[in-house]
Structure formats: structure tokens, C-alpha cells
Motif scaffolding. Sequence first.
Motif, PDB file in Angstrom:
ATOM      1  N   SER A   1      10.285  33.787  39.503  1.00  0.00           N
ATOM      2  CA  SER A   1       9.963  32.803  38.476  1.00  0.00           C
ATOM      3  C   SER A   1       8.739  32.020  38.920  1.00  0.00           C
ATOM      4  O   SER A   1       8.832  31.155  39.793  1.00  0.00           O
ATOM      5  CB  SER A   1      11.143  31.855  38.246  1.00  0.00           C
ATOM      6  N   PRO A   2       7.556  32.291  38.329  1.00  0.00           N
ATOM      7  CA  PRO A   2       6.333  31.625  38.779  1.00  0.00           C
ATOM      8  C   PRO A   2       5.985  30.357  38.015  1.00  0.00           C
ATOM      9  O   PRO A   2       5.033  29.672  38.353  1.00  0.00           O
ATOM     10  CB  PRO A   2       5.274  32.699  38.515  1.00  0.00           C
ATOM     11  N   ALA A   3       6.732  30.054  36.967  1.00  0.00           N
ATOM     12  CA  ALA A   3       6.366  28.981  36.044  1.00  0.00           C
ATOM     13  C   ALA A   3       7.177  27.714  36.318  1.00  0.00           C
ATOM     14  O   ALA A   3       8.178  27.743  37.033  1.00  0.00           O
ATOM     15  CB  ALA A   3       6.576  29.448  34.603  1.00  0.00           C
ATOM     16  N   PRO A   4       6.776  26.587  35.742  1.00  0.00           N
ATOM     17  CA  PRO A   4       7.526  25.338  35.941  1.00  0.00           C
ATOM     18  C   PRO A   4       8.913  25.416  35.317  1.00  0.00           C
ATOM     19  O   PRO A   4       9.074  25.904  34.201  1.00  0.00           O
ATOM     20  CB  PRO A   4       6.654  24.289  35.248  1.00  0.00           C
ATOM     21  N   LEU A   5       9.900  24.908  36.037  1.00  0.00           N
ATOM     22  CA  LEU A   5      11.285  25.050  35.612  1.00  0.00           C
ATOM     23  C   LEU A   5      11.655  24.169  34.427  1.00  0.00           C
ATOM     24  O   LEU A   5      12.697  24.382  33.801  1.00  0.00           O
ATOM     25  CB  LEU A   5      12.220  24.743  36.790  1.00  0.00           C
ATOM     26  N   TYR A   6      10.822  23.179  34.097  1.00  0.00           N
ATOM     27  CA  TYR A   6      11.160  22.323  32.960  1.00  0.00           C
ATOM     28  C   TYR A   6      10.942  23.011  31.627  1.00  0.00           C
ATOM     29  O   TYR A   6      11.355  22.522  30.587  1.00  0.00           O
ATOM     30  CB  TYR A   6      10.343  21.028  32.993  1.00  0.00           C
ATOM     31  N   HIS A   7      10.291  24.172  31.631  1.00  0.00           N
ATOM     32  CA  HIS A   7       9.967  24.844  30.380  1.00  0.00           C
ATOM     33  C   HIS A   7      11.141  25.723  29.927  1.00  0.00           C
ATOM     34  O   HIS A   7      11.979  26.147  30.727  1.00  0.00           O
ATOM     35  CB  HIS A   7       8.702  25.688  30.561  1.00  0.00           C
ATOM     36  N   ALA A   8      11.167  26.031  28.637  1.00  0.00           N
ATOM     37  CA  ALA A   8      12.287  26.756  28.035  1.00  0.00           C
ATOM     38  C   ALA A   8      12.521  28.126  28.654  1.00  0.00           C
ATOM     39  O   ALA A   8      13.649  28.478  29.012  1.00  0.00           O
ATOM     40  CB  ALA A   8      12.051  26.897  26.524  1.00  0.00           C
ATOM     41  N   PHE A  40       2.317  28.402  40.725  1.00  0.00           N
ATOM     42  CA  PHE A  40       1.712  29.730  40.576  1.00  0.00           C
ATOM     43  C   PHE A  40       0.332  29.784  41.212  1.00  0.00           C
ATOM     44  O   PHE A  40      -0.508  28.908  41.005  1.00  0.00           O
ATOM     45  CB  PHE A  40       1.597  30.108  39.105  1.00  0.00           C
ATOM     46  N   GLU A  41       0.113  30.830  41.980  1.00  0.00           N
ATOM     47  CA  GLU A  41      -1.204  31.190  42.497  1.00  0.00           C
ATOM     48  C   GLU A  41      -1.212  32.714  42.514  1.00  0.00           C
ATOM     49  O   GLU A  41      -0.262  33.339  43.009  1.00  0.00           O
ATOM     50  CB  GLU A  41      -1.397  30.610  43.900  1.00  0.00           C
ATOM     51  N   PRO A  42      -2.230  33.360  41.937  1.00  0.00           N
ATOM     52  CA  PRO A  42      -2.136  34.801  41.689  1.00  0.00           C
ATOM     53  C   PRO A  42      -1.869  35.654  42.920  1.00  0.00           C
ATOM     54  O   PRO A  42      -0.985  36.521  42.893  1.00  0.00           O
ATOM     55  CB  PRO A  42      -3.468  35.147  41.014  1.00  0.00           C
ATOM     56  N   GLU A  43      -2.616  35.437  44.008  1.00  0.00           N
ATOM     57  CA  GLU A  43      -2.371  36.279  45.182  1.00  0.00           C
ATOM     58  C   GLU A  43      -0.998  35.990  45.785  1.00  0.00           C
ATOM     59  O   GLU A  43      -0.292  36.912  46.233  1.00  0.00           O
ATOM     60  CB  GLU A  43      -3.457  36.090  46.237  1.00  0.00           C
ATOM     61  N   ALA A  44      -0.588  34.710  45.790  1.00  0.00           N
ATOM     62  CA  ALA A  44       0.731  34.357  46.321  1.00  0.00           C
ATOM     63  C   ALA A  44       1.845  35.036  45.521  1.00  0.00           C
ATOM     64  O   ALA A  44       2.884  35.415  46.085  1.00  0.00           O
ATOM     65  CB  ALA A  44       0.919  32.850  46.311  1.00  0.00           C
ATOM     66  N   ALA A  45       1.639  35.197  44.212  1.00  0.00           N
ATOM     67  CA  ALA A  45       2.643  35.870  43.380  1.00  0.00           C
ATOM     68  C   ALA A  45       2.761  37.343  43.766  1.00  0.00           C
ATOM     69  O   ALA A  45       3.870  37.890  43.859  1.00  0.00           O
ATOM     70  CB  ALA A  45       2.274  35.728  41.908  1.00  0.00           C
ATOM     71  N   LEU A  46       1.635  38.005  43.987  1.00  0.00           N
ATOM     72  CA  LEU A  46       1.662  39.409  44.409  1.00  0.00           C
ATOM     73  C   LEU A  46       2.338  39.543  45.770  1.00  0.00           C
ATOM     74  O   LEU A  46       3.121  40.477  46.004  1.00  0.00           O
ATOM     75  CB  LEU A  46       0.243  39.968  44.467  1.00  0.00           C
ATOM     76  N   LYS A  47       2.054  38.623  46.664  1.00  0.00           N
ATOM     77  CA  LYS A  47       2.674  38.643  47.990  1.00  0.00           C
ATOM     78  C   LYS A  47       4.182  38.438  47.889  1.00  0.00           C
ATOM     79  O   LYS A  47       4.962  39.077  48.618  1.00  0.00           O
ATOM     80  CB  LYS A  47       2.063  37.560  48.869  1.00  0.00           C
ATOM     81  N   ALA A  48       4.609  37.554  46.972  1.00  0.00           N
ATOM     82  CA  ALA A  48       6.045  37.322  46.786  1.00  0.00           C
ATOM     83  C   ALA A  48       6.736  38.579  46.281  1.00  0.00           C
ATOM     84  O   ALA A  48       7.857  38.895  46.709  1.00  0.00           O
ATOM     85  CB  ALA A  48       6.268  36.163  45.823  1.00  0.00           C
ATOM     86  N   ILE A  49       6.100  39.294  45.352  1.00  0.00           N
ATOM     87  CA  ILE A  49       6.683  40.547  44.857  1.00  0.00           C
ATOM     88  C   ILE A  49       6.902  41.509  46.017  1.00  0.00           C
ATOM     89  O   ILE A  49       7.947  42.167  46.127  1.00  0.00           O
ATOM     90  CB  ILE A  49       5.786  41.182  43.776  1.00  0.00           C
ATOM     91  N   GLN A  50       5.908  41.598  46.897  1.00  0.00           N
ATOM     92  CA  GLN A  50       6.013  42.497  48.050  1.00  0.00           C
ATOM     93  C   GLN A  50       7.068  42.005  49.045  1.00  0.00           C
ATOM     94  O   GLN A  50       7.964  42.755  49.442  1.00  0.00           O
ATOM     95  CB  GLN A  50       4.663  42.583  48.756  1.00  0.00           C
ATOM     96  N   ASP A  51       6.976  40.749  49.447  1.00  0.00           N
ATOM     97  CA  ASP A  51       7.804  40.247  50.543  1.00  0.00           C
ATOM     98  C   ASP A  51       9.278  40.138  50.185  1.00  0.00           C
ATOM     99  O   ASP A  51      10.152  40.357  51.027  1.00  0.00           O
ATOM    100  CB  ASP A  51       7.286  38.876  51.007  1.00  0.00           C
ATOM    101  N   TYR A  52       9.572  39.762  48.935  1.00  0.00           N
ATOM    102  CA  TYR A  52      10.962  39.569  48.529  1.00  0.00           C
ATOM    103  C   TYR A  52      11.522  40.775  47.772  1.00  0.00           C
ATOM    104  O   TYR A  52      12.653  40.735  47.305  1.00  0.00           O
ATOM    105  CB  TYR A  52      11.093  38.304  47.676  1.00  0.00           C
ATOM    106  N   ARG A  53      10.726  41.835  47.647  1.00  0.00           N
ATOM    107  CA  ARG A  53      11.141  43.058  46.942  1.00  0.00           C
ATOM    108  C   ARG A  53      11.627  42.722  45.528  1.00  0.00           C
ATOM    109  O   ARG A  53      12.730  43.087  45.093  1.00  0.00           O
ATOM    110  CB  ARG A  53      12.223  43.826  47.719  1.00  0.00           C
ATOM    111  N   ILE A  54      10.780  42.025  44.820  1.00  0.00           N
ATOM    112  CA  ILE A  54      11.096  41.562  43.463  1.00  0.00           C
ATOM    113  C   ILE A  54      11.333  42.762  42.548  1.00  0.00           C
ATOM    114  O   ILE A  54      10.574  43.734  42.548  1.00  0.00           O
ATOM    115  CB  ILE A  54       9.947  40.698  42.918  1.00  0.00           C
ATOM    116  N   THR A  55      12.401  42.669  41.737  1.00  0.00           N
ATOM    117  CA  THR A  55      12.688  43.716  40.748  1.00  0.00           C
ATOM    118  C   THR A  55      12.314  43.284  39.335  1.00  0.00           C
ATOM    119  O   THR A  55      11.957  44.126  38.505  1.00  0.00           O
ATOM    120  CB  THR A  55      14.180  44.090  40.763  1.00  0.00           C
TER     121      THR A  55
END
Length: 510
Positions: A203-210, A232-247
Motif C-alpha cells: 500500500s503506497p498511498a496515504p491511509l486516510y483515503h478511501a 511513496f517514492e518510485p524507486e523505494a516502491a520497486l525495492k519494496a516489491i522485491q524485498d518483501y516479495r509483494i504479490t
Amino acid sequence: MHPIAHAANRPDHPAVIMAGSGEQITYAEMDQAANRFAQLLRARGLGPDDAFAVLLENRIDYFTLVWGSQRAGTMLVPISTRLTAPEIAYILEDSGAKFLITSHAFDEVLTSIREQCPDLPVMLVGDDGSEGFEAALAAQPAEPIADQRAGATMLYSSGTTGRPKGIRPAPPADPDPQAVVPFLGLATMGAGMPTDGTMIYLSPAPLYHAAPLAWCSAVHRLGGTLVVMEKFEPEAALKAIQDYRITDSQWVPTHFVRFLKLDPEIRTKYDLSSHRRALHAAAPCPVPIKREMIEWWGPIVNEYYAGSEGIGMTMVRSEDWLAHPGTVGKAIYGTLHICGPDGEELPAGEDGLIYFENVLLPTYHNDPEKTREAMHPKGWMTLGDIGHVDGDGYLYLTDRKSHMIISGGVNIYPQEIENLLVTHDKVMDAAVIGAPDPDLGEKVVAVVQPLDMADAGEDFEAELRDFLAPNLSKIKMPKLFDFRPDLPREANGKLYKRELRDEYAEKADA
């Protein structure tokens, strides 16, 4: 399926992980914290339907508040972290919030909020003083309250065209907090989310949103693990997908644009092979941007159209989108109707106001006139968007009714121009608005955020005009280009066009 059950069956399974810090909480820990918060709500005198407000950055405590409220039957009021003190005070007063939960991240506005709402109790997350949330929570028992019942969330509209309005949801069909909610069917059968607890959701977005609140709640009901980005930061998001094995993940088109503006070496640096489903919504996605994302990520990019009001939803998978470029899909919740200015239904291919027919419809809190304006005589409801369906029943969005520019008597939809501008290699973001004009009524103004502000100037304006010319009629061509380092865009992807329009209106008056 509910976090209560997962806490009993899989107590040590991670419920939330913060992507940046690595801080995490298990289902058992989240269950205990949620029970304590439900007890705290009762201790502070909040019963079913009573409201409390939350002004917090993305942090693990958000889910204590969400699931505690869901057991206490209370009304959680999330507040955008972008709002000013007067806007926040308005929401606090309008919602009837009994107290505010916030943190020192908002000290700058909190002083003013206290002045405007002097009798409102405040609890501070991460504070050791008398208003400290953690101490108040720890003082409560971890057992469930005796009168558990489902709670609700009252979201406030983004205020892009005026003061935000509270969206009061229809009461739940079953007050049992563990009752099945309709959105879970959309998550599993529509979005294809797995039900076996193996999902790892970014979840890269602010939690207050719907959208983040709804999808994150669905993940917890399904027993998955949330990985929440602090910001959200674009490279950090790609790294999170890799590091946490995002599905699984959920995005807005602005995220996609920022991904695609990354250096190709950075884009290809990370292993994204675990990624199975990438949802996106919140704003129309330019066709070239989405096509490039599908080419990069594969046919996992699925889109939906809905709103905070929860009146309906469409969805389209990559394969169907490639066959119908630009569509936001077919209705999977509610029945679509496209209507003209007199309320008459329009045939396929004709643009009109989009309505959803549904059994459960919300109301706008303390604003019966706005509720009335959103309703069709036949009882359908609109989010204020304009679009059409094709012969196969696929919906296409044209723009929001409130964003339409009338220049020289011609209706101009800014979305078309914005979608073209963001595909230019040197453009990071763009907003197109109507500004007062003595001859035309309104003139088209393009407010552009260059990738590099050093490019801003007359030469770049000429380059953009040449870029737009093959695809825009002269009446749609911006009369003025304004270059800025940032646009007033909400972190959930929404543009605060009202701020830009007001600015140009004030200039015209001056």
C-alpha cells in the motif's frame, strides 16, 4: 473471514509491516490492540455511531484505530494530512467528532485546531504526556467489549470544488463485526485476491483515503500481510516489491507516470517476479502510460472505477483493456446508466453523466441539497463524472462535470489535454483549468510541472505546443502555459484544481 479469526488461527502471522522502518505487528498483537481501543472508546463515552477523527501519517497504529472502531460500532473520520487548520476544524465540527487522534507530525496545525476547537479532547500518538495515546491504550483491558458491533467510516470528499462533504455510508446489513462485507466479494472475485492468507500487499498511498482503507481492510479480512509505505517514492516502491516479495498492490496513474520517468537502469534493477496483481484507480490513466506499464509489468495491471461513496464499481483486466484501450471496464457492482442533461438515458457512444443504480446508497452528511443534486429522479446516484459506454458495455471516462471548461461556447474537457501533456518526456505532471477571459468566458490554461525546472520558458512552451498540435483542435490548445516545480496534487492522485482556478480568478479580479 475477519482479523479476529486470523488472530486465533494464525496469531504470529504478520498483519502489517512498515516498508521503510521494517516495524511490524502480528495478527495477535493487532487483535489485542484493537480490543483495547474498543475499550478506550467506551471508556471515553463513545457508543455506536459516535464519531472520532484521525489525523495521522502512515503508521502502524492506524490499524489499531480501524479495527477497534470496527468492534465498537463507532464512526471513524479520517482526515487528509494535506488540509489546513481551518479545513480540519470544519471537518471536526461538521462530523461531530468526540475527540481527535493525531501525532506531533501535525504540531504546526494542531495549535490552531486547539484554538478553533477548544473543547475537543486530543490524543497524541507517540507522546509521553497526559494526552499520550499509548498510555491510554495500555490502561485498557485486552478483552473484547461486551457489546461488539460493526463500525463505519465517514470519508470526506477531497474538496476539489469546494468545502469537503462527509459521505455517510448506508448502515451495514448485519451489525455483527465479523459479518461478511460486500466489498470482500469485489476483492476476491473481481480483483482476484487470494483467500488462503498468502497475499503480501503493498500500500503506497496515504491511509486516510478511501481506496487504501478499503483494500487494506480487505487484505486483513483475507488474512494477508500489509506492507505500508510511509510515503511513496518510485524507486523505494520497486525495492519494496522485491524485498518483501509483494504479490498484490494498488496504485494511481500519478505513480505510474513517476515510475516511467525513472532512469531505465533503475526501473530494471529490481526483481518484480513475485508481483501477481496490480490494481489502479482514482483518476483516468492516459492510454500510452498504461500500455507502457503493461509492457513492463505484464498483464497484471488491472483497473477499476469507483468512488468514496461506494455506489458502484467497474473493473477491467489487462487483456480486455488492450482490446478496449482507455476503458475503465464493465460494472461489477451496481448498474450503469449514462444520462443526458434532462435525465434521459443515452445510447452507446454518447457522453453523459454517469449514474449507478444500487440498493445501498450513502448520503452527504449535513447536506441534503448535495445529496439531492447527486440523485437521478429514478433513484440512481452519480459521482459527478462524465463518460460513455461502447457497444460491448465498457465504460470510458471523459472528465468530471465540475472540471469542464466552456470557452467561446465550446465544451472542453481538460483530461484530454492533461493526458497528452504527461506523455511528453520532459513533463512530470500537468493540470489544465479554465481561467476567466473577457472575450471567451474562459480560456484554457496548462499548469505544467517539468521534469527539470531548468527547461521552463518560452522555448519549452513552443515545444509543448508543437507536441500537442497534431492531436488538439485550436480551441482546445492552451492559451497560456504556466510552469511550476509542484502541483497541488493530493497523495491519492487527486488534483486540487480549485486552488489553481481560485488563483487565476483572483488575478483576473485584480
